[in-house]
Design a protein around this motif. Sequence first.
Motif, mmCIF file in Angstrom:
data_model
loop_
_atom_site.group_PDB
_atom_site.id
_atom_site.type_symbol
_atom_site.label_atom_id
_atom_site.label_comp_id
_atom_site.label_asym_id
_atom_site.label_seq_id
_atom_site.Cartn_x
_atom_site.Cartn_y
_atom_site.Cartn_z
ATOM 1 N N ARG A 47 0.824 -1.214 0.000
ATOM 2 C CA ARG A 47 0.000 0.000 0.000
ATOM 3 C C ARG A 47 0.856 1.261 0.000
ATOM 4 N NH1 ARG A 47 -5.364 -1.074 2.464
ATOM 5 N NH2 ARG A 47 -5.355 1.068 3.216
ATOM 6 N N CYS A 85 1.365 3.160 -3.143
ATOM 7 C CA CYS A 85 0.310 4.093 -3.545
ATOM 8 C C CYS A 85 0.441 5.414 -2.793
ATOM 9 C CB CYS A 85 -1.067 3.483 -3.273
ATOM 10 S SG CYS A 85 -1.336 1.889 -4.064
ATOM 11 N N SER A 135 -0.783 -5.719 -7.077
ATOM 12 C CA SER A 135 -2.232 -5.862 -6.879
ATOM 13 C C SER A 135 -2.664 -7.298 -7.109
ATOM 14 C CB SER A 135 -2.983 -4.914 -7.812
ATOM 15 O OG SER A 135 -2.869 -5.326 -9.167
ATOM 16 N N GLU A 165 -8.199 -5.214 0.271
ATOM 17 C CA GLU A 165 -8.166 -3.748 0.257
ATOM 18 C C GLU A 165 -6.867 -3.234 -0.342
ATOM 19 O OE1 GLU A 165 -8.747 -2.652 4.283
ATOM 20 O OE2 GLU A 165 -10.916 -3.045 4.299
ATOM 21 N N GLN A 193 -7.098 -3.733 -4.045
ATOM 22 C CA GLN A 193 -7.997 -2.746 -4.640
ATOM 23 C C GLN A 193 -7.317 -1.379 -4.734
ATOM 24 O OE1 GLN A 193 -11.565 -3.371 -5.629
ATOM 25 N NE2 GLN A 193 -10.744 -1.640 -6.769
ATOM 26 N N LYS A 194 -6.616 -1.005 -3.675
ATOM 27 C CA LYS A 194 -5.955 0.298 -3.685
ATOM 28 C C LYS A 194 -4.848 0.338 -4.727
ATOM 29 C CE LYS A 194 -3.987 3.743 -0.569
ATOM 30 N NZ LYS A 194 -3.667 4.080 0.830
ATOM 31 N N ASN A 232 -6.530 0.511 -8.173
ATOM 32 C CA ASN A 232 -7.066 1.858 -8.402
ATOM 33 C C ASN A 232 -5.944 2.847 -8.700
ATOM 34 O OD1 ASN A 232 -9.644 0.916 -7.930
ATOM 35 N ND2 ASN A 232 -9.694 1.588 -5.800
ATOM 36 N N HIS A 233 -4.842 2.708 -7.965
ATOM 37 C CA HIS A 233 -3.723 3.617 -8.208
ATOM 38 C C HIS A 233 -3.086 3.347 -9.566
ATOM 39 C CE1 HIS A 233 -0.800 6.527 -6.849
ATOM 40 N NE2 HIS A 233 0.189 5.721 -7.201
ATOM 41 N N LYS A 260 -5.184 5.080 -12.003
ATOM 42 C CA LYS A 260 -4.968 6.526 -11.909
ATOM 43 C C LYS A 260 -3.655 6.926 -12.565
ATOM 44 C CE LYS A 260 -4.498 10.229 -8.491
ATOM 45 N NZ LYS A 260 -4.476 10.558 -7.057
ATOM 46 N N SER A 317 -13.989 6.175 -9.848
ATOM 47 C CA SER A 317 -14.593 5.099 -9.045
ATOM 48 C C SER A 317 -13.665 3.884 -9.008
ATOM 49 C CB SER A 317 -15.949 4.708 -9.630
ATOM 50 O OG SER A 317 -15.783 4.231 -10.960
ATOM 51 N N SER A 318 -13.868 3.013 -7.980
ATOM 52 C CA SER A 318 -13.051 1.802 -7.864
ATOM 53 C C SER A 318 -13.333 0.865 -9.024
ATOM 54 C CB SER A 318 -13.349 1.088 -6.536
ATOM 55 O OG SER A 318 -12.946 1.889 -5.449
ATOM 56 N N GLU A 324 -13.040 -2.986 -10.892
ATOM 57 C CA GLU A 324 -13.124 -4.394 -10.539
ATOM 58 C C GLU A 324 -11.845 -5.106 -10.960
ATOM 59 O OE1 GLU A 324 -16.594 -5.924 -12.359
ATOM 60 O OE2 GLU A 324 -17.966 -4.554 -11.318
#
Length: 818
Positions: A542, A545, A564, A606, A609-610, A613-614, A617, A726-727, A729
Amino acid sequence: MDAEVPTSEEPERKRRVHGMLKLYYGLNEEGKIEEKPQSVDPCDINGSDFDPEHYLNKLRKECSLAELMNHETTMVKQIRSLDSDMQTLVYENYNKFISATDTIRKMKNDFKKMEDEMDCLSANMATITDFSAHISGTLEDMHAQITKLSGVHTLLRKLQFLFELPARLNKCLELQAYAQAVNFHQRARCVLQQYSHLPSFKGIQDDCHAIMEKLALELRQKFRDGGSSAKDLSECVELLLQLDEPAEELCEKFLSHAGSRLQQDLQGLEAEIRSSPSASGAKDASSRSVPDGTVKTSLLLPTSSNTDILEFIDRGCNEFVSSLCLVITSYQELFINHAQKGDLASKNMAQMANGKLLDFVNDLAARYFSLVERRIQEEKGVADNSLLVRALDRFHRRLQAVTKLLPGSSVPTRGTDIVIRAATERVKQYLAALQTFYVDSLTDVRQALATPRLSLAAPGAGSRLSGPASGREAPSGLPELLSSLSASILNQIKSVLASVHLFTAKDITFSNKPYFKGEFCCQVVRESLVVSFIKFVCQSSRQFCESAGDKGGSTPPALLLLLSRLCLDYETSTISYILTLTDEQFLAQHHSPATAVTSLCTEAREAAQKLLNHYVKVQGLIISQMLRKSVETRDWVNTIEPRNVRAVMKRVVEDATSIDVQVGLLYEEGVRKAHSSDSSKRTFSVYSSSRQQTRYAASYTPSAPMDTSLLSNIHKLFSERIDIFSSVEFNKVSVMTGIIKISLKTFLECVRLRTFGRYGLQQIQVDCHYLQMYLWRFVSDENLVHFLLDEIVGSSAHRCLDPTPMEQSVIEVICERG
């Protein structure tokens, strides 16, 4: 001839007969009378109030003739069966009574014969008694004379011993037979003391006293020199105690003499610790021996010293502990066991001596334990744990001898505490080694990702990574890197668990302690080692990120994607497998509050997911940066008529394709909505912000009075809201959708800040049509791409000084040519 009854049915028949007999007398299985309520029913054939007339009347009323006949037949059979059983019982009991009568008659005859023999024996004993009394009476006078002469002879021998005692003591002193001299003096001391008022006995007593003073002086000198063996020293102390030397002073001298020898053993151990090289040099050498860019295959290398930990413990046990046990045994025999006999028992010598021994042992053991702990702390390497476990086992095993010899000592407890601290510290070292291994593995992965020869395409592309310092082939793509990283971490965890499991092996003496059966397995191994490492993997992942923004996005996007997937694999299977393996190897007798598998899986998910998502991004911002610069650096008012697609749009499509391939290596495809057959032929209206308004394009022109901005805003009220950040999948389609949403949203916002001329608007039309031809196939819903591109073209038209659109056929020709 009647058929014979089979022998196998005979026991069953007897049991049935005996059961009926018990039932008749009202007995239970234990032979006791059962208390049952008396039945008052006159129709109960087994009850005491049975009435035959009433019973027959009832049967006539309730039963038919056939039933009465059957009932009669049944009763006849039962009566015959009962008669037969009764005859059998009478016959069997009759035989038993006959047998008992014969036995009693035989016993009477045997007792009669025994009574005759006893009478004869009694008569013989009376005769013997008479003869013995007659002999004693005849010899009585002679016996008294013999006893008197024997007493005189004994007295003369004692007097002779007393008169010869000084000479005997001098002879023993010359021969150094100190024990025999003390024995002679002890035998005569009471007599000499009793008759000391007589001049002759007084002289003998004075001579003996002077000789024993001299003997005691020699014994003290011998005790003080300390050059004699332990056996001679023990004999010397015992003789001094018999000579009434102060017991407390002797205890202190004995312990002081023994302590000087034990201090020499401890000084030897301390000198060995000081001579051992520091662990830092070995650690630096081991770290330099690992080539850069290769995945680590082992944990920290062991530190080297003059002697290993097992040899050090062996020396301490064979020299110090063995000598200490010998001192304890000799001391207890001299001052404690000996004090419980004779005159010393009333002087509380045993309690005093035991207290001094406890203080002596505890003080020396404290120094020995400090040396052992210092040597254990030098064991920084965790490659081979068996050596430390064997050393601790031998250390703990030898201390059990002290436990048996000195039950009140704190030595065994403190020794066990040292073992527990050593085991706990070793587990902490394993955790630090695992964490270091994980960080180094990630460094290797980053180096592999940065190597130009690494192919991020699907396996089979043909390129491979060779380590900078190794000749072996490196993984050829992200799946291979992920598999190699995951397998190496799992293998290290298994190796660590196997090493730690040595502390709980059955042949290890301290493994049966409650700590190693409970708290060590649950809290130390499971929680402090395994669970802590899993949490470290999630938390350190994490951090990529959290720190990426501060460092300007220095983390490679491919590493974020790989981590991830690693965390997701941990959530789906790896965590459960690791904890199950740990629980099977370390079977704790009592379970303390432990971290649940679900909570760790949640934390891993989690983190995954983070990271994902990163990743979306970061990749979206990379493409957005290109689009932003392409919009901000161009003069859209004075631009020339578009003849081709801009290069940046081609780069966007190429990057999106590359990202799609990269994500597809680690994640599944995902679910897409059904695509329309003309998705790539989609056209855009410069006066609308959505594809639903294309049907109005033919009804108005740039000179039409209709307010197209109002029409666009009205449609936005009824369109679905698009959440850009948004997150996503865990599939490829969702990831690509998130990246494209960020890119097109940035493109839209940049367009809204610019003013366009006629050809600038037409260039936006061409670029959007080109993007639409390729980007729709990456997302889950092509309507999302259509909507955002509609917004871009519509915003360009609203900010255009001369909103004259390009013909659709010309746009298609330019895009197909581009």
